[in-house]
Write an enzyme that holds these catalytic residues in place. Structure first.
Site, short mmCIF file in Angstrom:
data_model
loop_
_atom_site.label_atom_id
_atom_site.label_comp_id
_atom_site.label_asym_id
_atom_site.label_seq_id
_atom_site.Cartn_x
_atom_site.Cartn_y
_atom_site.Cartn_z
N ASP A 123 -4.85 -10.74 -0.66
CA ASP A 123 -3.52 -11.34 -0.56
C ASP A 123 -2.71 -11.14 -1.83
OD1 ASP A 123 -1.50 -12.77 0.82
OD2 ASP A 123 -2.05 -14.61 -0.25
N HIS A 124 -1.47 -10.69 -1.64
CA HIS A 124 -0.55 -10.40 -2.75
C HIS A 124 -1.10 -9.35 -3.71
CE1 HIS A 124 1.51 -13.86 -1.13
NE2 HIS A 124 2.57 -13.51 -1.82
N HIS B 25 4.91 0.04 -0.38
CA HIS B 25 5.67 -0.84 0.51
C HIS B 25 4.69 -1.88 1.03
CE1 HIS B 25 3.83 2.05 3.29
NE2 HIS B 25 3.82 1.06 4.16
N GLU C 265 -0.85 -4.69 11.60
CA GLU C 265 -0.08 -4.25 10.44
C GLU C 265 1.39 -4.66 10.62
OE1 GLU C 265 -0.95 -0.58 7.80
OE2 GLU C 265 0.51 0.05 9.30
N CYS D 88 5.48 6.22 4.59
CA CYS D 88 4.31 5.50 4.07
C CYS D 88 3.78 6.12 2.79
CB CYS D 88 3.21 5.45 5.12
SG CYS D 88 3.70 4.53 6.57
N HIS E 235 0.83 -1.20 0.00
CA HIS E 235 0.00 0.00 0.00
C HIS E 235 0.87 1.25 0.00
CE1 HIS E 235 -0.40 0.73 4.67
NE2 HIS E 235 0.85 0.58 4.31
N HIS F 27 3.24 -5.10 3.80
CA HIS F 27 3.11 -5.58 5.17
C HIS F 27 2.63 -7.03 5.15
CE1 HIS F 27 3.52 -1.69 7.17
NE2 HIS F 27 2.75 -1.17 6.23
NI NI Z 1 2.42 0.75 5.63
#
Ligand code: NI
Length: 136
Positions: A80-81, A40, A125, A34, A15, A42
């Site tokens: 996911d992914h 990036h 997160e 961010c 995100h 998580h």
């Molecule tokens: Ni983040």
């Protein structure tokens, strides 16, 4: 007797936190790293907690298999992914903070549950940063 059944799941996603209507400088000031335009990722951990009465016939509040399947279709298959900003419709116009993600997940799961159940969703997160939402 109201008992809470918990199911844990996880998904990996990328995100970027920013507002399209703010300048890069303002986004940088508010969201820091961010706001990296290259995104990036998580490893999100999720706990869905369903509270309800024990069914005297089955002894279950909810069959965990049912909860597992709801989480798989609504959360894992959807997120996911994925790049949340670019690939997940809910975040086209909504900043994918942990706070907003947990509300989206809550709503996606809640619509499948018997209205007599209470739901709480916990979203990690990082191992140290997590949020909860229970529909308030
Ligand atoms: Ni983040």
């Amino acid at each position: 007797m109201r008992v809470t059944v918990h199911r844990r799941a996880h998904f990996n996603a990328a995100h970027r936190l920013y507002r399209k209507d703010w300048s890069f400088e303002k986004n940088d000031q508010v969201f820091g790293k961010c706001n990296n335009p290259n995104f990036h990722g998580h490893n999100y951990e999720l706990i869905a907690s369903v509270t309800g009465d024990i069914d005297p016939e089955t002894g279950y509040v909810i069959d965990v298999k049912i909860l597992k399947d709801i989480i798989k279709s609504e959360v894992e298959d959807a997120f996911d992914h994925k790049n949340l900003n670019l690939e997940v419709p809910e975040f086209q116009e909504l900043n994918p903070t942990a706070e907003n993600i947990v509300v989206v997940i809550y709503n996606k799961i809640k619509k499948h549950l018997n209205p007599d159940f209470d739901l709480e969703v916990t979203l990690y997160e990082t191992p140290r940063n997590f949020v909860t939402y229970s529909g308030e």
